[in-house]
Each structure stands twice: as structure tokens, then as C-alpha cells.
Write a protein that holds these residues in place. Structure first.
Motif, mmCIF file in Angstrom:
data_model
loop_
_atom_site.group_PDB
_atom_site.id
_atom_site.type_symbol
_atom_site.label_atom_id
_atom_site.label_comp_id
_atom_site.label_asym_id
_atom_site.label_seq_id
_atom_site.Cartn_x
_atom_site.Cartn_y
_atom_site.Cartn_z
ATOM 1 N N TYR A 1 -4.193 14.248 6.544
ATOM 2 C CA TYR A 1 -4.616 12.850 6.425
ATOM 3 C C TYR A 1 -4.325 12.222 5.065
ATOM 4 N N PHE A 2 -4.334 13.037 4.008
ATOM 5 C CA PHE A 2 -4.032 12.509 2.677
ATOM 6 C C PHE A 2 -2.539 12.604 2.396
ATOM 7 N N ALA A 3 -2.002 11.596 1.706
ATOM 8 C CA ALA A 3 -0.563 11.539 1.426
ATOM 9 C C ALA A 3 -0.172 12.314 0.175
ATOM 10 N N CYS A 4 -1.158 12.796 -0.572
ATOM 11 C CA CYS A 4 -0.848 13.586 -1.776
ATOM 12 C C CYS A 4 -0.571 15.030 -1.379
ATOM 13 N N ASP A 5 -0.123 15.832 -2.347
ATOM 14 C CA ASP A 5 0.060 17.256 -2.096
ATOM 15 C C ASP A 5 -1.295 17.886 -1.789
ATOM 16 N N MET A 6 -1.320 18.812 -0.838
ATOM 17 C CA MET A 6 -2.580 19.438 -0.429
ATOM 18 C C MET A 6 -2.412 20.946 -0.298
ATOM 19 N N PHE A 7 -3.473 21.671 -0.624
ATOM 20 C CA PHE A 7 -3.566 23.100 -0.372
ATOM 21 C C PHE A 7 -4.681 23.334 0.637
ATOM 22 N N ALA B 1 -7.535 26.042 1.289
ATOM 23 C CA ALA B 1 -8.187 27.190 0.668
ATOM 24 C C ALA B 1 -8.937 28.021 1.700
ATOM 25 N N ALA B 2 -9.122 29.294 1.407
ATOM 26 C CA ALA B 2 -9.989 30.131 2.237
ATOM 27 C C ALA B 2 -11.413 29.604 2.135
ATOM 28 N N HIS B 3 -12.260 29.987 3.086
ATOM 29 C CA HIS B 3 -13.603 29.438 3.188
ATOM 30 C C HIS B 3 -14.379 29.563 1.878
ATOM 31 N N GLY B 4 -14.738 28.416 1.288
ATOM 32 C CA GLY B 4 -15.536 28.398 0.072
ATOM 33 C C GLY B 4 -14.771 28.540 -1.217
ATOM 34 N N ARG B 5 -13.471 28.803 -1.122
ATOM 35 C CA ARG B 5 -12.699 29.136 -2.332
ATOM 36 C C ARG B 5 -11.956 27.940 -2.939
ATOM 37 N N ALA B 6 -12.241 26.738 -2.454
ATOM 38 C CA ALA B 6 -11.530 25.561 -2.954
ATOM 39 C C ALA B 6 -11.627 25.395 -4.477
ATOM 40 N N PRO B 7 -12.807 25.586 -5.106
ATOM 41 C CA PRO B 7 -12.869 25.440 -6.564
ATOM 42 C C PRO B 7 -12.005 26.465 -7.302
ATOM 43 N N ALA B 8 -11.879 27.669 -6.741
ATOM 44 C CA ALA B 8 -11.041 28.695 -7.365
ATOM 45 C C ALA B 8 -9.564 28.308 -7.276
ATOM 46 N N VAL B 9 -9.164 27.814 -6.098
ATOM 47 C CA VAL B 9 -7.781 27.354 -5.931
ATOM 48 C C VAL B 9 -7.514 26.160 -6.839
ATOM 49 N N ALA B 10 -8.464 25.236 -6.901
ATOM 50 C CA ALA B 10 -8.311 24.059 -7.757
ATOM 51 C C ALA B 10 -8.174 24.452 -9.221
ATOM 52 N N THR B 11 -8.926 25.465 -9.631
ATOM 53 C CA THR B 11 -8.832 25.957 -11.010
ATOM 54 C C THR B 11 -7.429 26.443 -11.316
ATOM 55 N N GLY B 12 -6.864 27.217 -10.379
ATOM 56 C CA GLY B 12 -5.507 27.724 -10.583
ATOM 57 C C GLY B 12 -4.477 26.617 -10.656
ATOM 58 N N VAL B 13 -4.598 25.637 -9.749
ATOM 59 C CA VAL B 13 -3.656 24.513 -9.725
ATOM 60 C C VAL B 13 -3.739 23.720 -11.021
ATOM 61 N N LYS B 14 -4.955 23.427 -11.470
ATOM 62 C CA LYS B 14 -5.143 22.616 -12.673
ATOM 63 C C LYS B 14 -4.669 23.337 -13.924
ATOM 64 N N ARG B 15 -4.951 24.618 -14.017
ATOM 65 C CA ARG B 15 -4.526 25.360 -15.211
ATOM 66 C C ARG B 15 -3.015 25.545 -15.256
ATOM 67 N N ALA B 16 -2.410 25.689 -14.079
ATOM 68 C CA ALA B 16 -0.954 25.842 -14.036
ATOM 69 C C ALA B 16 -0.246 24.505 -14.255
#
Length: 264
Positions: free
Chosen positions: A59-65, A67-82
Motif C-alpha cells: 500500500y505504501f509507495a516507499c521502499d518496504m521491508f 519483518a518477522a513477528h515483533g522484529r520490526a524495530p530490530a530491522v529498522a535499526t539495521g536499515v537506519k544504521r546502514a
């Protein structure tokens, strides 16, 4: 002819899978409008959860990942730091964030990760059929609490916003609702501020949004909004729970006042 209204570019023009009356659609639009207004679509990355909004990546036009259940903040951390110049947000429900993902959200907040979390709280597990969630209210009837949530055995609901506001790494925490036009307007302002904080590198921001689930509550849309106002808002009070910018301004003002008094 001047354009007075158009769909946000950050939201794709596609049908959604949400149930009639579900307020995920409203919240999606608010996030998309903020992305458009800030001009950050080309560098925004969203993290979809497991739950009713799992298909947010459609539904969103931006890039999307996804995440496994509950792990969105961990994935977001990796994306932001990289990619520190990217704008990263997680979009999570109460089952995803406040149950299996409790550790991830707490530690992302306490580390002060420079990400934005959109937390949708409807007091129930939506996707899996209406079971009791960590946010289910005392006495609330669900598929797994047919006689109402008994706090003696199930414990009390988690007030996520208040909990995260106690953490030093959290910069901005606010709880809003989308039950009325005035509250929708306030919700958008809160979401915009959360994204602006990230752009200003102020650290972790979260907006908790009180939402409805007519299907699993067994109510009409109008009845659901009434139930939210009469039951959820008294327990989950609306408003800013932490704003480090205002706290800094208050401390600076207090220091200036003290110096003025000392100089007299």
C-alpha cells in the motif's frame, strides 16, 4: 484549474484488504500525507509487521521491508544504521509490538535509535481472530477471554506509551486517537512531529494511535467509535507522554531564570 484535492503520492492507488470500518486506512493515509508534505518519499523505508497490517508493503509507495513477528524495530535499526540518511519507520499493531516484540521496541527506544514507530492499538488480536492482547482492557470480552479479561490471572494491560516514556533514549512519545475529525487532525500533527524529530536526529519517536476493530469487537463502526471513547480513552489517556525538546527548553528556561535571580 487548480488542484484542491488529490491522493497522497506515498500511498498506492490499490484496494486494501482491511475490514469495513477498520481505521488502518485512515492511519495509512496520515502517514502517507506526512511523507508527501516533508518531501521524503524517495528516501523513506517502512517496516511492515506481522498482523492486520502485514500487507502494508503493498500500500505504501516507499521502499518496504517485511519483518518477522515483533522484529520490526530490530530491522529498522539495521536499515537506519546502514543508511543513516534514510527515513525509517515501523508500522506495528499491539500484538506485534506489545507482545512478541516487547523486547525489540524497549531496547530500540532505550538505545535512542533514530527511527519513528507508528503503533496501532485496538486492544485485540485482529488478524488471528480476536484473541486477548497485551492491551486488552480489564473485563473486555475476546475469543480467549469470553468472561472478560481477569487481571488476577491475565495481568493488567500494558500502557506502552507511558512505559517507553520512562526510557532516557526515547525522544518523543505521544498517544492519539482517530475516532473523530479533531482527533484525526491531532494524530497527523503527532505523526509529522515524529518524522520531523527523526530528520532532526533527535532519536527514538513513537506515536501510539487508538484504533477500532469492528469485526472482532462485534460492533458496528459507529458503536466501535463510541466504545473507544467510553472505554479506551479513559484507560489510555491521550496526549504527549514525553517530549525531550520541551524538557530541554524548560530546563534552559529554568536555568536562565535562576541566573536572573542570582544577578539581582
Amino acid at each position: 484549474m487548480a488542484i484542491v484535492f488529490q491522493p497522497p503520492q506515498a500511498l498506492l492507488d490499490v484496494p486494501t484488504h482491511y475490514c469495513p470500518g477498520c481505521t488502518h486506512g485512515i492511519i495509512h493515509r496520515l502517514v502517507a500525507e506526512v511523507i508527501d508534505e516533508l518531501g521524503i518519499l524517495d528516501k523513506t523505508v517502512g517496516i511492515a509487521p506481522v498482523g492486520c497490517s502485514t500487507l502494508a508493503y503493498d500500500y505504501f509507495a516507499c521502499d518496504m521491508f517485511q519483518a518477522a513477528h515483533g522484529r520490526a524495530p530490530a530491522v529498522a535499526t539495521g536499515v537506519k544504521r546502514a543508511n543513516p540518511d534514510s527515513v525509517v519507520f515501523t508500522y506495528q499493531g499491539d500484538g506485534d509490538l506489545a507482545a512478541i516484540g516487547t523486547a525489540e521496541i524497549v531496547h530500540a527506544a532505550t538505545r535512542g535509535e533514530n527511527i519513528t514507530t507508528i503503533f496501532v492499538n485496538n486492544c485485540i488480536y485482529g488478524m488471528t481472530g480476536g484473541q486477548m492482547a497485551p492491551t486488552t482492557l480489564p473485563g473486555q470480552i475476546t475469543e480467549t477471554s469470553p468472561y472478560g479479561r481477569d487481571v488476577k490471572t491475565a495481568g493488567f494491560p500494558i500502557r506502552v506509551a507511558e512505559m517507553l516514556a520512562t526510557l532516557d533514549g526515547a525522544s518523543y512519545i505521544e498517544r492519539v486517537s482517530v475516532d473523530s475529525v479533531p482527533n484525526v487532525i491531532k494524530a497527523k500533527k503527532a505523526i509529522k512531529k515524529a518524522f520531523e524529530n527523526q530528520l532532526a536526529k533527535k532519536g527514538f519517536s513513537m506515536v501510539e494511535i487508538l484504533s477500532i476493530c469492528p469485526t472482532n469487537w462485534g460492533l458496528s463502526t459507529a458503536e466501535s467509535f463510541k466504545w473507544l471513547r467510553e472505554n479506551m480513552i479513559p484507560y489510555y489517556s491521550l496526549g504527549v507522554k514525553k517530549d525531550s525538546t520541551k524538557e530541554t527548553e524548560r530546563l534552559m528556561s529554568s536555568q536562565c531564570s535562576n541566573k536572573t535571580q542570582e544577578g539581582k
